[in-house]
Design an enzyme around this catalytic site. Structure first.
Site, PDB file in Angstrom:
ATOM      1  N   HIS A  97      38.764  38.929  40.861  1.00 37.21           N
ATOM      2  CA  HIS A  97      40.128  39.356  41.412  1.00 37.21           C
ATOM      3  C   HIS A  97      41.121  39.531  40.322  1.00 37.21           C
ATOM      4  O   HIS A  97      42.259  39.899  40.400  1.00 37.21           O
ATOM      5  CB  HIS A  97      40.732  38.211  42.168  1.00 37.21           C
ATOM      6  CG  HIS A  97      41.638  38.513  43.253  1.00 37.21           C
ATOM      7  ND1 HIS A  97      41.666  37.602  44.390  1.00 37.21           N
ATOM      8  CD2 HIS A  97      42.077  39.784  43.512  1.00 37.21           C
ATOM      9  CE1 HIS A  97      42.507  38.037  45.227  1.00 37.21           C
ATOM     10  NE2 HIS A  97      42.799  39.541  44.834  1.00 37.21           N
ATOM     11  N   ASP A 124      43.597  34.766  50.094  1.00 33.93           N
ATOM     12  CA  ASP A 124      42.533  33.916  49.218  1.00 33.93           C
ATOM     13  C   ASP A 124      42.538  32.574  49.351  1.00 33.93           C
ATOM     14  O   ASP A 124      43.674  31.797  49.888  1.00 33.93           O
ATOM     15  CB  ASP A 124      43.461  34.365  47.502  1.00 33.93           C
ATOM     16  CG  ASP A 124      42.510  34.106  46.610  1.00 33.93           C
ATOM     17  OD1 ASP A 124      41.566  33.317  46.428  1.00 33.93           O
ATOM     18  OD2 ASP A 124      42.842  35.118  45.559  1.00 33.93           O
ATOM     19  N   HIS A 126      42.785  30.716  46.563  1.00 30.04           N
ATOM     20  CA  HIS A 126      43.592  30.281  45.357  1.00 30.04           C
ATOM     21  C   HIS A 126      44.645  30.979  45.322  1.00 30.04           C
ATOM     22  O   HIS A 126      44.732  32.461  45.739  1.00 30.04           O
ATOM     23  CB  HIS A 126      42.753  30.568  44.065  1.00 30.04           C
ATOM     24  CG  HIS A 126      41.109  29.958  44.140  1.00 30.04           C
ATOM     25  ND1 HIS A 126      39.995  30.498  44.714  1.00 30.04           N
ATOM     26  CD2 HIS A 126      40.734  28.751  43.987  1.00 30.04           C
ATOM     27  CE1 HIS A 126      39.032  30.120  44.957  1.00 30.04           C
ATOM     28  NE2 HIS A 126      39.521  28.666  44.296  1.00 30.04           N
ATOM     29  N   ASP A 128      46.016  32.016  42.451  1.00 30.84           N
ATOM     30  CA  ASP A 128      45.837  33.053  41.187  1.00 30.84           C
ATOM     31  C   ASP A 128      47.140  33.091  40.597  1.00 30.84           C
ATOM     32  O   ASP A 128      47.574  34.352  39.862  1.00 30.84           O
ATOM     33  CB  ASP A 128      45.288  34.312  41.711  1.00 30.84           C
ATOM     34  CG  ASP A 128      43.843  34.167  42.184  1.00 30.84           C
ATOM     35  OD1 ASP A 128      43.282  33.247  42.010  1.00 30.84           O
ATOM     36  OD2 ASP A 128      43.340  35.352  42.751  1.00 30.84           O
ATOM     37  N   HIS A 141      40.648  35.753  36.152  1.00 34.12           N
ATOM     38  CA  HIS A 141      40.942  36.002  37.737  1.00 34.12           C
ATOM     39  C   HIS A 141      41.722  34.922  38.324  1.00 34.12           C
ATOM     40  O   HIS A 141      42.080  34.993  39.633  1.00 34.12           O
ATOM     41  CB  HIS A 141      39.558  35.938  38.454  1.00 34.12           C
ATOM     42  CG  HIS A 141      38.696  34.752  38.419  1.00 34.12           C
ATOM     43  ND1 HIS A 141      37.818  34.571  39.257  1.00 34.12           N
ATOM     44  CD2 HIS A 141      38.884  33.611  37.999  1.00 34.12           C
ATOM     45  CE1 HIS A 141      37.246  33.120  39.205  1.00 34.12           C
ATOM     46  NE2 HIS A 141      37.860  32.685  38.342  1.00 34.12           N
ATOM     47  N   ASP A 227      40.155  38.258  48.992  1.00 36.76           N
ATOM     48  CA  ASP A 227      39.406  37.744  48.143  1.00 36.76           C
ATOM     49  C   ASP A 227      38.392  37.051  49.251  1.00 36.76           C
ATOM     50  O   ASP A 227      38.945  36.377  50.106  1.00 36.76           O
ATOM     51  CB  ASP A 227      40.076  36.600  47.318  1.00 36.76           C
ATOM     52  CG  ASP A 227      39.346  35.872  46.317  1.00 36.76           C
ATOM     53  OD1 ASP A 227      37.924  35.593  46.890  1.00 36.76           O
ATOM     54  OD2 ASP A 227      39.564  35.494  45.327  1.00 36.76           O
ATOM     55  N   ASP A 229      36.530  34.506  49.267  1.00 34.74           N
ATOM     56  CA  ASP A 229      36.573  33.264  49.423  1.00 34.74           C
ATOM     57  C   ASP A 229      37.918  32.689  50.251  1.00 34.74           C
ATOM     58  O   ASP A 229      37.916  31.573  50.342  1.00 34.74           O
ATOM     59  CB  ASP A 229      36.804  32.238  48.055  1.00 34.74           C
ATOM     60  CG  ASP A 229      37.990  32.546  47.071  1.00 34.74           C
ATOM     61  OD1 ASP A 229      39.114  32.636  47.833  1.00 34.74           O
ATOM     62  OD2 ASP A 229      37.734  32.402  45.669  1.00 34.74           O
ATOM     63  N   GLU A 272      35.650  39.534  44.772  1.00 34.67           N
ATOM     64  CA  GLU A 272      34.842  38.221  44.517  1.00 34.67           C
ATOM     65  C   GLU A 272      33.508  38.121  45.537  1.00 34.67           C
ATOM     66  O   GLU A 272      33.285  36.855  45.502  1.00 34.67           O
ATOM     67  CB  GLU A 272      36.067  37.043  44.611  1.00 34.67           C
ATOM     68  CG  GLU A 272      36.967  37.127  43.392  1.00 34.67           C
ATOM     69  CD  GLU A 272      36.731  36.362  42.231  1.00 34.67           C
ATOM     70  OE1 GLU A 272      35.426  36.155  42.012  1.00 34.67           O
ATOM     71  OE2 GLU A 272      37.505  36.420  41.197  1.00 34.67           O
TER      72      GLU A 272
END
Length: 302
Positions: A97, A124, A126, A128, A141, A227, A229, A272
């Site tokens: 990412h 996402d 996260h 980030d 990332h 992303d 995830d 990702e």
């Protein structure tokens, strides 16, 4: 007819765990191009960008592989910007990412040139939004959002020619459920709009997406930075940094369909995907289905 261009960025230079470099090929094996063409889209595969190999070194001043990450992002920026200028819709196949820095900086530059309003949906687990002082790992990332908001080293923040590339109100984050302690403070100070998993639990995906998509008009360029995830790892195990408790398959489908309903999607990152963590490419196949929904696949004529 919409013209899409797939751009592979096969690197895991910004990640801690190796394997995201195999993501673009896994999506091709899962027939992404053919699946999108079935929906009447004109899809060109621009092949893979190239850049430095992963040196697998430790952090320097809080950054791992800064020089290599910058090189990859410049390459991504150039490819995405050129694609937009040619009137095509860029689909960046990651890769980790960190590459969103180059991708979104290019989109922001294009929007400035065209006088369009930019809205970025950041899907996402996260946020980030780390910096070199808050990061527990040095993996870049975990820093693309802060970089795009002008926080970080010049060579990262100035890709795209304007610092910051974005204002915080241009980004809406959805599905967040893993934030480092100091990163939480950054999100608060930046005033980022974050629809975390608690918000989705309380309000449901439909209301969350209505809120996240509010204010979109004919003048809006909608960019989705997806992303993998974001999804619950029970349905999408093929990621390097899995966090339990993400949106279900159905919730994610609804999210994608509601984005498609706006008719404003104009650029996309698919990031990702890590085939080394996957089971028989099932995550890549799932991602292909979700991307089809982003481009208008639906059960019925709506």
């Amino acid at each position: 007819m919409k013209q899409l261009r797939l751009i592979g960025a096969p690197t895991d230079i910004g990640a801690g765990r190796r394997g995201a470099s195999m993501g673009p090929e896994a999506l091709r094996v899962a027939n992404l191009q053919q699946a999108l063409q079935q929906h009447g889209l004109n899809v060109t595969d621009g092949g893979d960008l190239s850049g430095p190999a992963n040196p697998q070194q430790g952090p320097v001043d809080g950054f791992r592989h800064l020089e290599q990450v910058v090189a990859w992002n410049r390459s991504v920026h150039e490819a995405v910007h050129a694609t937009l200028q040619q009137g095509q819709l860029p689909v960046l196949l990651g890769g980790d990412h960190a590459l969103a820095i180059g991708s979104i900086a290019a989109v922001a530059q294009y929007c400035r040139e065209q006088g369009k309003k930019l809205l970025v949906l950041w899907l996402d687990a996260h946020a980030d939004a780390n910096t070199n002082t808050s990061t527990p790992t040095g993996n870049i990332h975990g820093m693309p959002v802060t970089s795009l908001l002008g926080i970080g080293p010049d060579q990262l923040t100035s890709i795209g020619g304007k610092v910051p590339a974005l204002q915080p109100d241009a980004i809406r984050q959805i599905g967040i459920r893993s934030v480092d302690r100091e990163e939480k403070q950054h999100l608060h100070e930046l005033g980022l709009r974050v629809y975390d998993m608690r918000h989705i639990d309380e309000h449901g995906m439909r209301v969350t997406m209505e809120q996240a998509l509010s204010g979109i008009d004919a003048d809006t360029h909608l960019h989705v930075s997806f992303d993998i995830d974001f999804l619950d790892p029970a349905v999408a195990p093929g990621v390097g940094t899995a966090v339990p408790g993400g949106p279900t398959y159905r919730e994610t489908q609804l999210c994608m369909e509601m984005i498609a309903d706006t008719g404003r999607l104009a650029s996309l990152d698919v990031m990702e995907l890590n085939p080394a963590c996957d089971v028989r490419n099932q995550t890549a196949e799932l991602v292909v289905e979700l991307v089809e929904s982003l481009f208008g696949k639906s059960t019925l004529i709506r």
